[in-house]
Write an enzyme that holds these catalytic residues in place. Structure first.
Site, PDB file in Angstrom:
ATOM      1  N   ASP A  11       0.870  -1.163   0.000  1.00  0.00           N
ATOM      2  CA  ASP A  11       0.000   0.000   0.000  1.00  0.00           C
ATOM      3  C   ASP A  11       0.915   1.224   0.000  1.00  0.00           C
ATOM      4  OD1 ASP A  11      -2.395   1.610   0.384  1.00  0.00           O
ATOM      5  OD2 ASP A  11      -1.790   1.794   2.478  1.00  0.00           O
ATOM      6  N   ASP A  13       0.030   5.150   0.966  1.00  0.00           N
ATOM      7  CA  ASP A  13      -0.133   6.093   2.074  1.00  0.00           C
ATOM      8  C   ASP A  13      -0.219   5.347   3.402  1.00  0.00           C
ATOM      9  OD1 ASP A  13      -0.225   8.087   0.117  1.00  0.00           O
ATOM     10  OD2 ASP A  13      -2.408   8.037   0.001  1.00  0.00           O
ATOM     11  N   CYS A  93      -6.407   2.947  -7.789  1.00  0.00           N
ATOM     12  CA  CYS A  93      -7.825   3.106  -8.056  1.00  0.00           C
ATOM     13  C   CYS A  93      -8.131   4.588  -7.945  1.00  0.00           C
ATOM     14  CB  CYS A  93      -8.661   2.314  -7.045  1.00  0.00           C
ATOM     15  SG  CYS A  93     -10.421   2.699  -7.166  1.00  0.00           S
ATOM     16  N   ARG A 104     -11.212  -0.770  -6.356  1.00  0.00           N
ATOM     17  CA  ARG A 104     -11.041  -0.124  -5.051  1.00  0.00           C
ATOM     18  C   ARG A 104     -10.895  -1.179  -3.957  1.00  0.00           C
ATOM     19  NH1 ARG A 104     -11.316   4.608  -2.460  1.00  0.00           N
ATOM     20  NH2 ARG A 104     -12.245   4.625  -0.391  1.00  0.00           N
TER      21      ARG A 104
END
Length: 187
Positions: A11, A13, A93, A104
């Site tokens: 991932d 952030d 996304c 998403r």
């Protein structure tokens, strides 16, 4: 498939860079978490393919433009280049939570995009995230979920440890991406 390098999905952030409830909207706001860039470099140098899978609903919300997202990713790539490495892809996304898209997270659409682009199976790849939706996307994509406590990770940790029904109380948990990489490369 055996000639393909092992895959790690990250991932963005809260795992690679600092997160914000107000969204990361510019390259100036995109600040790497200490140790994350060298950790990615060590993964690459050890022969792993490293890709990023990130929800970027700030695009759909009009908080930043595609050129701003590109500038953030250019900054990330410049930091990796200083370490002598490059990622194997950034998959994002651009949709909002109500757009009913398949890409998403927690849906596995980004994992499917990664598999198609790299022509590999992501089954059993490590998927490192800081949120419940990352862990759910990992499961949906048949990856191995890993939680880091940076970003929203501490809150996610508290949630999954407090609710056995979520099914994540026995997953690997690390203080940071750097700690995960140290552990992975020493095993």
């Amino acid at each position: 498939m055996s000639d393909k390098k092992p895959l790690v999905i990250l991932d963005r952030d809260g795992v690679i860079n600092e997160d914000s409830d107000a969204y990361i909207k510019s390259a100036d706001e995109w600040l790497p978490i200490p140790g994350s860039i060298p950790a990615i470099a060590r993964l690459k140098q050890a022969g792993f393919q490293v890709v990023i899978a990130t929800n970027q609903s700030g695009l759909a919300r009009g908080l930043f433009a595609p050129c701003d997202l590109e500038a953030m990713h250019n900054k990330f790539e410049a930091l990796l280049a200083e370490q002598g490495v490059m990622h194997d892809g950034i998959f994002f996304c651009p949709h909002g939570p109500d757009d009913n898209c398949l890409c998403r997270k927690p849906l596995p659409g980004l994992v499917s995009q990664i598999e198609a682009s790299l022509e590999i199976s992501a089954k059993d790849a490590y998927f490192v995230g800081d949120s419940l939706r990352d862990l759910q996307a990992a499961n949906a994509g048949k990856c191995k979920p890993v939680l880091v406590k940076t970003g929203k990770g501490q809150a996610t940790y508290n949630k999954i440890m407090g609710d056995e029904s979520l099914g994540f109380s026995k997953i690997p948990i690390y203080e940071s991406l750097n700690e995960f990489v140290i552990n992975l490369l020493s095993s």
